[in-house]
Design a protein around this motif. Sequence first.
Motif: not given
Lengths: 326, 326, 326, 326
Positions: C172-175, C206-207, C209-211, C264-269
């Motif tokens: 999963l990703g997250g914000i 930060i590893p 992060v996409h947005g 900050i938006a994180f992509k899923p692992v």
Amino acid sequence: MNSIGKILTLTTFGESHGPAMGGVLDGMPAGVEIDLAELQRFVNRRRPGQNIGSSSRDEQDKVEVLSGIWKGKSLGTPIGFIIRNNDARSADYEEISHCYRPNHADFTWQAKYGLRDPRGGGRASARETVARVVAGGIAMQALRRLGVTIEAVASPVDAETLQRAMGEGDTLGGIIECTVQGGPAGLGEPVYGKLHAQLAAAMMSIPSVHGFEYGDGFKMAAKRGSEVMDLFEKRADGTIGTRTNHSGGIQGGISNGEDIVMRIAFKPVPTLMREIPTVDQAGNPVPLHPHGRHDVCVVPRAVPIVESMAALVILDNYLIKKTNVL
Amino acid sequence: MNSIGKILTLTTFGESHGPAMGGVLDGMPAGVEIDLAELQRFVNRRRPGQNIGSSSRDEQDKVEVLSGIWKGKSLGTPIGFIIRNNDARSADYEEISHCYRPNHADFTWQAKYGLRDPRGGGRASARETVARVVAGGIAMQALRRLGVTIEAVASPVDAETLQRAMGEGDTLGGIIECTVQGGPAGLGEPVYGKLHAQLAAAMMSIPSVHGFEYGDGFKMAAKRGSEVMDLFEKRADGTIGTRTNHSGGIQGGISNGEDIVMRIAFKPVPTLMREIPTVDQAGNPVPLHPHGRHDVCVVPRAVPIVESMAALVILDNYLIKKTNVL
Amino acid sequence: MNSIGKILTLTTFGESHGPAMGGVLDGMPAGVEIDLAELQRFVNRRRPGQNIGSSSRDEQDKVEVLSGIWKGKSLGTPIGFIIRNNDARSADYEEISHCYRPNHADFTWQAKYGLRDPRGGGRASARETVARVVAGGIAMQALRRLGVTIEAVASPVDAETLQRAMGEGDTLGGIIECTVQGGPAGLGEPVYGKLHAQLAAAMMSIPSVHGFEYGDGFKMAAKRGSEVMDLFEKRADGTIGTRTNHSGGIQGGISNGEDIVMRIAFKPVPTLMREIPTVDQAGNPVPLHPHGRHDVCVVPRAVPIVESMAALVILDNYLIKKTNVL
Amino acid sequence: MNSIGKILTLTTFGESHGPAMGGVLDGMPAGVEIDLAELQRFVNRRRPGQNIGSSSRDEQDKVEVLSGIWKGKSLGTPIGFIIRNNDARSADYEEISHCYRPNHADFTWQAKYGLRDPRGGGRASARETVARVVAGGIAMQALRRLGVTIEAVASPVDAETLQRAMGEGDTLGGIIECTVQGGPAGLGEPVYGKLHAQLAAAMMSIPSVHGFEYGDGFKMAAKRGSEVMDLFEKRADGTIGTRTNHSGGIQGGISNGEDIVMRIAFKPVPTLMREIPTVDQAGNPVPLHPHGRHDVCVVPRAVPIVESMAALVILDNYLIKKTNVL
């Protein structure tokens, strides 16, 4: 690579025979009174034609400030400025576009970039320094408000020596000594940003400079520790100072509040007014005839340049020092 | 401020009597073979105890590389390393924690930061230079693969002079000459990043250095242009070179392919082995008794430090040069 | 390139399965009290094994400070530190040394450097972030003395969703939303150093992060000017503030004294616990089997990382602001 | 602080109603053909007056290149340029010199610098971006020679929506998507210099930008790892690529050779053409009447600005990549 400084940064541009020289002085604090007429007078000190044996190129060097100063005060925004090149005679440089002048930058620029603007030496010309004195003159005005003064003096050359060199189509070098007075203790960053390391880099970046020393300099190497010891004393005003100044106002890379004293060695002007044997780009021998307008000795004109570089370094470090405590 | 270099950057840390000295060498290209045993031997050249009159502090200076090198090759990632401090005797420094040693950085650090680590001079100690030789040793291995060699030589001091100074509790300075051979033409950035300006800054950042010159240096100032002219010639291999090298391998701030030659002046070691009058932090006179372990003359140990700083500057400019064309 | 910041700079090093991770925090003002026990507790918040679905790699993450802090206070010298890697299982990575994991950095590092350390992803591993929280934790302690607090919160993921993804070998990703409170107006440099541009660069580094957005962010694009106007008001204490905060505390790139708010938006692992089709270095199809120890969702562990990056940027700009006036 | 880039650096200057805007593009490789007529056409794309609802300020935006380009080729020296401000009507700004416009930079600049040039917003004006497109246009010409193209597209706004907003004295925001095609794998520096971190900083430095994302961006946060996996494949030409591009052409901070895709969110123009309540510098309520000439929606004019910032970042990283190997 055409920039210098950390907080107060100067970026310059311009070729000797292009439309203009110019620069951007960024990081100047806001609200500092800048007198543009005084600035122009400072810039004029560098102009040719004021000393015997100086170039006959007649540039007005009118400074045009384009930004960053409004109603006599700095805005905190970058100070952009240009100085038009008016008296360029590019035809003088036809000959050298295919050959390399000795002790000039022609060969090394060709090796580095694969092409070059030969007119007046292009960006390698000492004309580049006009942008330094504009920026340095602004920095000196700011420093004066802080009680800091900077004065450089050229080693004297007697008229007879100068006339004889000129008569023989030869040139001279010289030494400039520069003193910074009234600066606080604590300027300079230990380790790689030592104040004298920054000053050395700034001074060595001036065209024709071949040596830098501060305090007792090279003479230190032949002295014993006991001979150059700057002993401390308590002064009448309660502050601590040193009785002597072999250290040139800098200890451990940081100013100690005494006068900062440095000496800068200039090589003789590389352009002789006589025929010189050289080679063309293919390596074939060609004679080089004197052309262009050049100084016999550049040192007197370099005095405000040395002062300018010192001013930029000192003011930059004054600003950096503010960040040493929370 | 504890960093040097543009593409190849060295950042160092560590106090003389803290747990360790260390550094990060970033920007080293990937795939370069690094021989760690050879690196340790290079670092050992700087260790005390190898010359008459050198400090008796016994540090093994074992380099521990923590990153950036894997299976004998650089990864392109930062090379982190530490060197433990093992033989610190902080008790020697109790006395000086409340007074200022002349010609040391005690007073200026206090003025700058408001506090300082007095043990062994803290970060102002020349022990800081151990991190420079680790990084410099790595850079030298990379340069050797490019055909570039660097060698520094200290001006000789006769044993009698050294013994006499030591016997009188006094100290000596000296000069180191450094030569870079085999480097290509085109290194260095015109204007503020002139190769000799970068070298000057790097050398002047070494503790105790008071002067820098390249080529004929200060002697240039008293010469005529015709006396120092490096005339070009076409060589047997078809390349263009100069017959003489008054310019020290650098013209217009850019290397010309000749040997790069520079001289660095070191002041005498500031710690004398005799009682010295000084002041405490309140300005009251106090006698300073000799403590700690110090060199009589630091110059022989500084040879690999000078080579290291030269290597870092030259390799950095080799990398920068790659960006001069598309 | 492994450094961030202008006055307060962090340089880090270390590969996931090398001997240690580490860093150098330079430019920290002198005399700031640093509580190392509190720092360790802050760093522990990032450790794995504290949330359902986090990696089972068991690193103690004991911070070893090597310089720059003495007797509980910063010295103004660089703060060097390391964190040993203890629980690396490099054998898990034999398989991937010859193939490229999708959505990982394997392919791009190979393209860039021509070689890579495949063990645990080498320097591309998120283990690199442990050095960020050490530095960020120090910066947060300094900021707290200035009355500035930073708090980040991860978007909630319900246990059921997490369990289901884990059960299916998926991720999963997250914000994360981060708020800076108590900061003064005037932080940030107009034009290229806008405060939100610096924060964006720090967060995007930060590893995963996409947005990045601040204030009303992407929603702003669909709004009218009249809907997002933060009108001014005079407050009871005489200061001027805004009634609303659509601008997220930053106007014209400079903080206005309101809360600074960013998302900050994180992509899923990218590592799934199921077989994935991929290619080897020659481009031939190979199946990739799950190995190593990985998080299902990295976002909870990233909270102190986000806080750390915010702290580094805010403190750096606090120091820069001191240089805006003479 | 008015500079961006590492090897290829742009420094800009100029206030909206000062004599000129300008900049210095340093680090451009030598020998690159630059078509100045094409450059002028590119700069013209940013001029007002070309779209419904754009400002009626009539600036010719004639680019005057002062250095660095000679006989149609870059010299490797800094490219200095200015653009005169001709149609400034400073009288329009008398009112705002004593009060703060909401969502503008008036308040924050005053807090930061203690003074400001209110005429047209001074340096905070979007007029500053004209220098970006000059530099960006040059970078795009260099990139095209490398086979790299950059194209940005604004999200469409239907005429009816624009007319209605304009009729109500209101304003609009929007989104720009930018795509870089043909770039090599290996651009970007891992850790703090990730390609998307540099792009984010560059885009967020454009006035009015409130958000940045690349690839699937914020949508990534709600996806599972299996849904956004860019699986590798061997292509007909033998190279390795990805079947999908959720990653937006960047993995681990380094380009993978696929299209680089990013989206940038602009807030609505902050100046409304209606009366707005605000406060003066003392905090007293004052009505603000619409003055000056402003865009209803700035997004169409921002397209070449976005392309320019992308070009500067991509070319800079292309040059940095050259230093990754010896």
